[in-house]
Design a protein around this motif. Structure first.
Motif, mmCIF file in Angstrom:
data_model
loop_
_atom_site.group_PDB
_atom_site.id
_atom_site.type_symbol
_atom_site.label_atom_id
_atom_site.label_comp_id
_atom_site.label_asym_id
_atom_site.label_seq_id
_atom_site.Cartn_x
_atom_site.Cartn_y
_atom_site.Cartn_z
ATOM 1 N N ILE A 58 0.840 -1.205 0.000
ATOM 2 C CA ILE A 58 0.000 0.000 0.000
ATOM 3 C C ILE A 58 0.870 1.247 0.000
ATOM 4 O O ILE A 58 0.597 2.212 -0.716
ATOM 5 N N TYR A 59 1.958 1.211 0.792
ATOM 6 C CA TYR A 59 2.851 2.368 0.819
ATOM 7 C C TYR A 59 3.433 2.631 -0.573
ATOM 8 O O TYR A 59 3.471 3.763 -1.040
ATOM 9 N N GLY A 60 3.863 1.569 -1.260
ATOM 10 C CA GLY A 60 4.475 1.743 -2.579
ATOM 11 C C GLY A 60 3.530 2.371 -3.581
ATOM 12 O O GLY A 60 3.940 3.161 -4.430
ATOM 13 N N ALA A 61 2.225 2.042 -3.496
ATOM 14 C CA ALA A 61 1.245 2.572 -4.438
ATOM 15 C C ALA A 61 0.817 3.996 -4.103
ATOM 16 O O ALA A 61 0.202 4.674 -4.934
ATOM 17 N N ASN A 62 1.118 4.438 -2.875
ATOM 18 C CA ASN A 62 0.637 5.753 -2.426
ATOM 19 C C ASN A 62 1.756 6.602 -1.832
ATOM 20 O O ASN A 62 1.489 7.528 -1.063
ATOM 21 N N PRO A 96 -5.758 11.490 8.428
ATOM 22 C CA PRO A 96 -7.156 11.363 8.029
ATOM 23 C C PRO A 96 -7.477 12.227 6.817
ATOM 24 O O PRO A 96 -6.958 13.341 6.673
ATOM 25 N N GLY A 97 -8.348 11.702 5.948
ATOM 26 C CA GLY A 97 -8.770 12.441 4.759
ATOM 27 C C GLY A 97 -8.051 12.022 3.497
ATOM 28 O O GLY A 97 -8.568 12.208 2.392
ATOM 29 N N ASP A 98 -6.830 11.474 3.626
ATOM 30 C CA ASP A 98 -6.100 11.003 2.467
ATOM 31 C C ASP A 98 -6.815 9.786 1.883
ATOM 32 O O ASP A 98 -7.317 8.934 2.609
ATOM 33 N N VAL A 99 -6.833 9.711 0.560
ATOM 34 C CA VAL A 99 -7.477 8.572 -0.132
ATOM 35 C C VAL A 99 -6.379 7.741 -0.779
ATOM 36 O O VAL A 99 -5.635 8.228 -1.623
ATOM 37 N N TYR A 100 -6.264 6.482 -0.368
ATOM 38 C CA TYR A 100 -5.224 5.593 -0.866
ATOM 39 C C TYR A 100 -5.796 4.609 -1.887
ATOM 40 O O TYR A 100 -6.900 4.093 -1.715
#
Length: 225
Positions: free
Chosen positions: A189-193, A217-221
């Motif tokens: 998930i970190y790599g994609a975002n 909060p509020g970030d969309v991954y």
């Protein structure tokens, strides 16, 4: 009270180990990746390289209830061992903090040895750790066109694995566990975002080598398949 505090933690301090008995000595090694070459009629030359990973070993013991050092322990010896083994097997990124050395590093457990002595309930251990770095590989975007009914058309994009909007209390570990059933999948998930995470970290004054451990909060991954 101890002058030096050595703390190991994972996933934004979701789980924390403060070493009850500090190692007598803590040493960090950092190689420089220079390369030596041999040139005809000149001899050896040294080519300057980038810095290597920081390495360290921690060696001490986890005191039992019979030990005078047990007052500093927050777990029983076998519980420390169980948790460290869990981190190692999951490939968890471990945050190591050493207060008086100003050390604050993300590391991986390369090796964990432990033993007991005859007539002694303490557990003696040695942990080898190496620095963890994220790979920020730039994405290459390509446009694909296919022939349909004699005309060139761009195919519809493949469906994504979904998205997740960060709420208060979320962690990368928790999002990965919810999405894949395994918290250790959080680097995916970190790599994609990484761009979103790094931008938010910078916005909140947390930019630096540890920004992958701060989410807001509020970030969309994007949740990759």
């Amino acid at each position: 009270m101890k002058d030096r505090v050595i703390e190991l933690s994972v996933d934004n301090r979701r789980e924390v180990i403060e070493l009850p008995v500090n190692p007598a000595e803590v040493e960090f090694t950092e190689k420089q990746l220079n390369q030596t070459i041999t040139l005809l009629n000149i001899g050896e030359a040294n080519l300057k390289g980038e810095r290597g990973l920081k390495l360290t070993k921690l060696s001490s013991f986890f005191p039992s209830e019979k030990s005078p050092f047990y007052k500093y322990a927050k777990r029983k010896p076998d519980q420390y061992v169980s948790l460290l083994n869990e981190w190692k097997r999951a490939g968890a990124v471990v945050r190591i903090i050493i207060t008086d050395m100003k050390v604050n590093l993300a590391m991986l457990i390369d090796q964990f040895n432990y033993s007991m002595k005859e007539g002694d309930s303490d557990i003696y251990y040695m942990i080898s750790l190496s620095e963890y770095r994220t790979l920020n590989v730039p994405a290459v975007q390509t446009t694909t066109r296919v022939r349909s009914n004699g005309l060139l058309a761009r195919p519809a994009a493949a469906p994504a694995g979904g998205t997740h909007t960060v709420v208060s209390g979320d962690t990368l570990w928790g999002i990965a566990k919810q999405s894949y059933g395994a918290g250790a999948q959080y680097p995916k998930i970190y790599g994609a975002n990484s761009a979103i995470i790094e931008a938010s970290a910078k916005k909140h004054g947390k930019a630096g080598s540890d920004n992958g451990h701060w989410i807001y909060p509020g970030d969309v991954y994007t949740i990759p398949v």
